[in-house]
Write an enzyme that holds these catalytic residues in place. Structure first.
Site, PDB file in Angstrom:
ATOM      1  N   GLN A 233      -7.960   4.413 -10.521  1.00 47.20           N
ATOM      2  CA  GLN A 233      -6.924   4.695 -11.526  1.00 47.20           C
ATOM      3  C   GLN A 233      -6.436   3.434 -12.229  1.00 47.20           C
ATOM      4  O   GLN A 233      -6.185   2.421 -11.575  1.00 47.20           O
ATOM      5  CB  GLN A 233      -5.732   5.383 -10.862  1.00 47.20           C
ATOM      6  CG  GLN A 233      -4.594   5.664 -11.843  1.00 47.20           C
ATOM      7  CD  GLN A 233      -3.620   6.699 -11.314  1.00 47.20           C
ATOM      8  OE1 GLN A 233      -2.705   6.366 -10.574  1.00 47.20           O
ATOM      9  NE2 GLN A 233      -3.823   7.940 -11.675  1.00 47.20           N
ATOM     10  N   HIS A 235      -3.325   2.203 -14.614  1.00 40.14           N
ATOM     11  CA  HIS A 235      -1.978   2.621 -15.018  1.00 40.14           C
ATOM     12  C   HIS A 235      -1.728   2.152 -16.445  1.00 40.14           C
ATOM     13  O   HIS A 235      -2.057   1.013 -16.785  1.00 40.14           O
ATOM     14  CB  HIS A 235      -0.954   1.996 -14.067  1.00 40.14           C
ATOM     15  CG  HIS A 235       0.403   2.632 -14.146  1.00 40.14           C
ATOM     16  ND1 HIS A 235       1.211   2.516 -15.255  1.00 40.14           N
ATOM     17  CD2 HIS A 235       1.093   3.390 -13.255  1.00 40.14           C
ATOM     18  CE1 HIS A 235       2.343   3.180 -15.027  1.00 40.14           C
ATOM     19  NE2 HIS A 235       2.291   3.719 -13.826  1.00 40.14           N
ATOM     20  N   LEU A 245       3.807  -3.935 -12.517  1.00 43.70           N
ATOM     21  CA  LEU A 245       3.975  -2.549 -12.956  1.00 43.70           C
ATOM     22  C   LEU A 245       5.314  -2.312 -13.654  1.00 43.70           C
ATOM     23  O   LEU A 245       6.363  -2.691 -13.148  1.00 43.70           O
ATOM     24  CB  LEU A 245       3.894  -1.607 -11.747  1.00 43.70           C
ATOM     25  CG  LEU A 245       4.019  -0.127 -12.139  1.00 43.70           C
ATOM     26  CD1 LEU A 245       2.757   0.362 -12.806  1.00 43.70           C
ATOM     27  CD2 LEU A 245       4.339   0.730 -10.936  1.00 43.70           C
ATOM     28  N   GLU A 248       6.074   4.418 -14.305  1.00 48.46           N
ATOM     29  CA  GLU A 248       6.013   5.616 -15.154  1.00 48.46           C
ATOM     30  C   GLU A 248       7.419   6.188 -15.362  1.00 48.46           C
ATOM     31  O   GLU A 248       7.679   6.908 -16.325  1.00 48.46           O
ATOM     32  CB  GLU A 248       5.109   6.654 -14.470  1.00 48.46           C
ATOM     33  CG  GLU A 248       4.779   7.839 -15.330  1.00 48.46           C
ATOM     34  CD  GLU A 248       3.585   8.619 -14.773  1.00 48.46           C
ATOM     35  OE1 GLU A 248       2.558   7.992 -14.470  1.00 48.46           O
ATOM     36  OE2 GLU A 248       3.697   9.840 -14.636  1.00 48.46           O
ATOM     37  N   ARG A 279      -2.312   9.683 -16.368  1.00 51.30           N
ATOM     38  CA  ARG A 279      -2.535   8.253 -16.574  1.00 51.30           C
ATOM     39  C   ARG A 279      -3.900   7.922 -17.169  1.00 51.30           C
ATOM     40  O   ARG A 279      -4.021   6.983 -17.957  1.00 51.30           O
ATOM     41  CB  ARG A 279      -2.375   7.528 -15.238  1.00 51.30           C
ATOM     42  CG  ARG A 279      -0.954   7.552 -14.795  1.00 51.30           C
ATOM     43  CD  ARG A 279      -0.790   7.069 -13.383  1.00 51.30           C
ATOM     44  NE  ARG A 279       0.622   7.084 -13.051  1.00 51.30           N
ATOM     45  CZ  ARG A 279       1.109   6.754 -11.875  1.00 51.30           C
ATOM     46  NH1 ARG A 279       0.301   6.394 -10.900  1.00 51.30           N
ATOM     47  NH2 ARG A 279       2.410   6.786 -11.665  1.00 51.30           N
ATOM     48  N   HIS A 344      -4.545   0.361 -10.821  1.00 45.09           N
ATOM     49  CA  HIS A 344      -3.316   0.737 -10.106  1.00 45.09           C
ATOM     50  C   HIS A 344      -3.553   1.411  -8.759  1.00 45.09           C
ATOM     51  O   HIS A 344      -2.826   1.167  -7.806  1.00 45.09           O
ATOM     52  CB  HIS A 344      -2.502   1.673 -10.997  1.00 45.09           C
ATOM     53  CG  HIS A 344      -1.180   2.069 -10.420  1.00 45.09           C
ATOM     54  ND1 HIS A 344      -0.196   1.155 -10.114  1.00 45.09           N
ATOM     55  CD2 HIS A 344      -0.679   3.282 -10.093  1.00 45.09           C
ATOM     56  CE1 HIS A 344       0.856   1.796  -9.619  1.00 45.09           C
ATOM     57  NE2 HIS A 344       0.585   3.081  -9.583  1.00 45.09           N
TER      58      HIS A 344
HETATM   59  C1  FAD Z   1       3.441  -1.392  -8.032  1.00 43.73           C
HETATM   60  C2  FAD Z   1       3.159  -0.030  -7.468  1.00 43.73           C
HETATM   61  C3  FAD Z   1       4.040   1.013  -7.680  1.00 43.73           C
HETATM   62  C4  FAD Z   1       3.773   2.279  -7.164  1.00 43.73           C
HETATM   63  N1  FAD Z   1       4.667   3.295  -7.405  1.00 43.73           N
HETATM   64  C5  FAD Z   1       4.437   4.512  -6.858  1.00 43.73           C
HETATM   65  C6  FAD Z   1       5.381   5.563  -7.016  1.00 43.73           C
HETATM   66  O1  FAD Z   1       6.451   5.396  -7.609  1.00 43.73           O
HETATM   67  N2  FAD Z   1       5.113   6.762  -6.459  1.00 43.73           N
HETATM   68  C7  FAD Z   1       3.953   7.002  -5.767  1.00 43.73           C
HETATM   69  O2  FAD Z   1       3.759   8.111  -5.287  1.00 43.73           O
HETATM   70  N3  FAD Z   1       3.057   6.007  -5.579  1.00 43.73           N
HETATM   71  C8  FAD Z   1       3.268   4.780  -6.101  1.00 43.73           C
HETATM   72  N4  FAD Z   1       2.351   3.776  -5.905  1.00 43.73           N
HETATM   73  C9  FAD Z   1       1.227   4.001  -4.973  1.00 43.73           C
HETATM   74  C10 FAD Z   1       1.737   3.968  -3.548  1.00 43.73           C
HETATM   75  O3  FAD Z   1       2.794   3.046  -3.432  1.00 43.73           O
HETATM   76  C11 FAD Z   1       0.651   3.565  -2.557  1.00 43.73           C
HETATM   77  O4  FAD Z   1      -0.524   4.287  -2.795  1.00 43.73           O
HETATM   78  C12 FAD Z   1       1.124   3.833  -1.128  1.00 43.73           C
HETATM   79  O5  FAD Z   1       2.401   3.281  -0.908  1.00 43.73           O
HETATM   80  C13 FAD Z   1       0.136   3.295  -0.129  1.00 43.73           C
HETATM   81  O6  FAD Z   1       0.699   3.393   1.160  1.00 43.73           O
HETATM   82  P1  FAD Z   1      -0.193   3.135   2.433  1.00 43.73           P
HETATM   83  O7  FAD Z   1       0.666   3.351   3.616  1.00 43.73           O
HETATM   84  O8  FAD Z   1      -1.436   3.915   2.313  1.00 43.73           O
HETATM   85  O9  FAD Z   1      -0.630   1.598   2.315  1.00 43.73           O
HETATM   86  P2  FAD Z   1       0.232   0.257   2.121  1.00 43.73           P
HETATM   87  O10 FAD Z   1       1.661   0.481   1.935  1.00 43.73           O
HETATM   88  O11 FAD Z   1      -0.494  -0.525   1.090  1.00 43.73           O
HETATM   89  O12 FAD Z   1       0.062  -0.452   3.515  1.00 43.73           O
HETATM   90  C14 FAD Z   1      -1.164  -1.003   3.945  1.00 43.73           C
HETATM   91  C15 FAD Z   1      -0.951  -1.705   5.262  1.00 43.73           C
HETATM   92  O13 FAD Z   1      -2.203  -2.122   5.789  1.00 43.73           O
HETATM   93  C16 FAD Z   1      -2.086  -3.436   6.281  1.00 43.73           C
HETATM   94  N5  FAD Z   1      -3.410  -4.072   6.223  1.00 43.73           N
HETATM   95  C17 FAD Z   1      -4.346  -3.983   5.246  1.00 43.73           C
HETATM   96  N6  FAD Z   1      -5.447  -4.680   5.593  1.00 43.73           N
HETATM   97  C18 FAD Z   1      -5.203  -5.213   6.803  1.00 43.73           C
HETATM   98  C19 FAD Z   1      -5.941  -6.035   7.696  1.00 43.73           C
HETATM   99  N7  FAD Z   1      -7.180  -6.451   7.419  1.00 43.73           N
HETATM  100  N8  FAD Z   1      -5.364  -6.395   8.856  1.00 43.73           N
HETATM  101  C20 FAD Z   1      -4.114  -5.996   9.165  1.00 43.73           C
HETATM  102  N9  FAD Z   1      -3.375  -5.216   8.362  1.00 43.73           N
HETATM  103  C21 FAD Z   1      -3.912  -4.832   7.208  1.00 43.73           C
HETATM  104  C22 FAD Z   1      -1.069  -4.094   5.372  1.00 43.73           C
HETATM  105  O14 FAD Z   1      -0.481  -5.215   5.987  1.00 43.73           O
HETATM  106  C23 FAD Z   1      -0.077  -2.944   5.184  1.00 43.73           C
HETATM  107  O15 FAD Z   1       0.843  -2.909   6.237  1.00 43.73           O
HETATM  108  C24 FAD Z   1       2.600   2.501  -6.411  1.00 43.73           C
HETATM  109  C25 FAD Z   1       1.731   1.454  -6.176  1.00 43.73           C
HETATM  110  C26 FAD Z   1       1.982   0.213  -6.724  1.00 43.73           C
HETATM  111  C27 FAD Z   1       0.976  -0.881  -6.501  1.00 43.73           C
END
Ligand code: FAD
Length: 564
Positions: A233, A235, A245, A248, A279, A344
């Site tokens: 995706q 953005h 960012l 939205e 998007r 994004h």
């Molecule tokens: C700027 C921005 C704004 C966004 N806004 C929105 C929104 O408003 N609404 C929405 O629905 N989505 C939004 N998104 C998307 C959404 O935030 C993410 O897709 C979601 O939070 C991902 O959560 P997660 O728990 O999968 O991973 P993350 O929160 O990315 O966590 C990944 C974890 O894995 C760990 N990790 C990774 N690799 C390793 C490694 N090799 N060794 C040890 N640890 C590791 C990291 O330390 C971290 O703790 C946004 C994304 C961005 C970038």
């Protein structure tokens, strides 16, 4: 090497990982959460705009979970598994209530009910929010909750290298403490990959520096498939020139995209939804405007908030205001914010079913952005990712509990030493390829050739160049030989992961000869349901990606043209 044993190990301290940790721990099992940053610094904290949820008695009177599922299915250009989308919608209200009860400070309506706003592609408004800092609020709430469990150990600032397995059974993982550079073997029967996204693959991204696709790379190397990796995706509103960012939420609250003629150009591309079309459509429209000379010098467009008034901007969009002011020197109450599309989100991910289980190895699960369930299909709607991390973080936690109840320990340490020895090679080697050179080349190729507009020639070139980079990476070395917080070494590990994932993304994009959602092929500009209504399943071979397919699960909605 130090060895610790747990029932479950969770790679990732973001929303998905922490939600699953809460579930597994509350069933009484021991859990290790491993994160390369302090958990509350995970990219989830950067989420701004909100979390979608249908809440009975607190939604538009015409809305219902079916509309929500339909929006997801249509938004995802019919590549969505409809049973997964229905589950996401059905449990959305419940999950927001849980976070509300645990203390997340959601914005309220005057009568006290949780507030809501429109997000792209929604038939009725259903995005819940904490100003424009929703992810931060949810992550802190969840982390606080998880720290209350005595049976969760946190390994903060530990970098996960690879999965340990015995035949088809998962046996935990090997991580390296970043401070001391000492390896540790975390043995477990169940392993959840919740390692987030891969934005750093692209030269322009809204993602944090830590989003390097480690989870996907680790999975691919262990023989686990990625599903639909061609779907990336972009953005519409990355701040120019930093790509930070601009949520939205800015358009949801009434912001309007304008070209250098002052035109609201989205009226031409999406005559009903305008700036709040999904998007993929807005990003492509913006790229066309810029290419055809209607952008501003430097290659950007304007996001106009000025008509909203200072007070409203400060209340609802303070983060967007601050970012524009600090990083572009623009006062959004008086001038347009300069924006351009940037990478994004990754719709693809580790191939799991609706329970979060992968079937390539026993005991391996994935959730959040690392996983492809698939609820987003070919294009994710805004505010559905936070929702997915929590709903499927919980579902997957439940599956892990079931797995742990029925699966005994498997004794082995087979590939533990190999993992560590390979890692130390980067430090021992005195010369070779530096990660920085490889990474810069990779990020350029991905942006130019595997970006918003794609075709056979560009994609073939990308696959060729990435294959060459992977060959060169065999000789990666680092100049810093220190044994405390040697970030150069971790960057080299990340580069290895990024190269593996990039090969999967570009190969799958070359393979899919149609346009669907975020995957736009100039040479195949139409959706082709006869031949391509199917999921890509991609495995890493010796030097190439092996592709097979899976059917899309349909429940109720038949494909129709996607018009907004
Ligand atoms: C700027 C921005 C704004 C966004 N806004 C929105 C929104 O408003 N609404 C929405 O629905 N989505 C939004 N998104 C998307 C959404 O935030 C993410 O897709 C979601 O939070 C991902 O959560 P997660 O728990 O999968 O991973 P993350 O929160 O990315 O966590 C990944 C974890 O894995 C760990 N990790 C990774 N690799 C390793 C490694 N090799 N060794 C040890 N640890 C590791 C990291 O330390 C971290 O703790 C946004 C994304 C961005 C970038």
């Amino acid at each position: 090497m130090e060895k610790k044993e747990y029932d479950a190990v969770i790679l990732g301290g973001g929303l998905a990982g922490l939600m699953a940790a809460n579930i597994v721990a509350s069933a009484g099992f021991s859990v290790a959460v491993v994160s390369k940053v302090f958990p509350t610094r995970s990219h989830s904290a950067a989420a701004e705009g909100g979390i979608a949820a249908y809440i009975k008695g607190n939604s538009d009177p015409n809305d219902d979970p079916d509309f929500m599922s339909y929006d997801e299915v249509k938004g995802g250009d019919y590549l969505v598994d409809q049973d997964a989308a229905e589950l996401l919608s059905a449990k959305s209200g419940e999950i927001v209530h849980i976070l509300d009860a645990w203390g997340a400070p959601f914005n309220r309506q005057p009568d006290g009910r949780i507030a809501l706003r429109y997000f792209g592609g929604q038939t009725y408004p259903r995005t819940r929010f904490v100003a424009d800092k929703t992810g931060m609020a949810l992550l802190h709430t969840l982390f606080e909750h998880a720290t209350g469990f005595k049976n969760i150990d946190f390994y903060n600032e530990y970098y996960v290298l690879d999965i340990v397995k015995e035949g088809k059974d998962v046996n935990g993982l090997v991580a390296m403490e970043m401070k001391t550079m000492d390896p540790v073997y975390l043995k477990s029967r169940a392993l959840l990959i919740a390692a987030g996204g891969l934005g750093m693959l692209y030269k322009h991204t809204t993602n944090s520096y830590i989003n390097t696709g480690d989870g996907y790379g680790i999975a691919l190397r262990s023989g686990v498939a990625l599903k639909d990796p061609e779907f990336v995706q972009f953005h519409p509103t990355g701040l120019y020139p930093s790509d930070i960012l601009i949520s939205e939420a800015a358009r949801a609250e009434g912001g309007i995209l304008k070209n250098n003629k002052g035109e609201r150009f989205m009226a031409r591309y999406a005559p009903h939804k305008f700036d709040l079309a999904p998007r993929d459509i807005v990003s492509r429209s913006m790229t066309i405007e810029i290419r055809e000379g209607r952008g501003f010098k430097g290659g950007y467009l304007g996001l106009d908030l000025t008509h909203l008034g200072k007070e409203y901007i400060m209340e609802r969009l303070s983060l967007a205001y601050d970012a524009a002011k600090t990083f572009s020197g623009v006062d959004a109450t008086e001038e347009m914010i300069p924006v351009r599309p940037a990478q994004h989100y990754f719709m693809g991910g580790i191939d799991v079913d609706i329970t979060g289980s992968n079937h390539d190895l026993n005991g391996i699960f994935a959730a959040g952005e690392a996983a492809c369930v698939s609820v987003h299909g070919a294009n994710r709607l805004g505010s559905n990712s936070l929702l997915e991390t929590l709903v499927y973080g919980r579902e997957t936690g439940d599956s892990m509990v079931n797995f742990l109840k029925s699966h005994k320990n498997v004794e082995s340490n087979s590939n533990v030493d190999d993992i560590v020895n390979t890692a130390y090679l980067y430090i021992k080697r005195e010369s070779g390829e530096h990660f920085g050179t490889l990474l810069n080349e990779l990020r350029d190729i991905m942006w130019e050739n595997v970006g918003i507009f794609r075709d056979k020639k560009k994609l073939e070139e990308a696959v060729g160049k990435i294959s060459d980079l992977r060959k060169r990476s065999v000789n990666m070395y680092v100049t810093d030989k220190s044994s405390n917080y040697n970030t150069e070494v971790f960057n080299a590990f990340e580069t290895r992961n990024m190269l593996d994932v990039a090969l999967a993304v570009s190969s799958a994009a070359l393979n899919r000869k149609e346009t669907r959602g975020a995957h736009y092929r100039d040479d195949y500009p139409n959706r082709d349901d006869d031949n391509w209504m199917k999921h890509t399943v991609a495995y890493l071979g010796d030097s190439e990606i092996k592709i097979s397919y899976k059917p899309v699960n349909f429940t109720r909605w038949k494909p129709e043209p996607r018009v907004y």
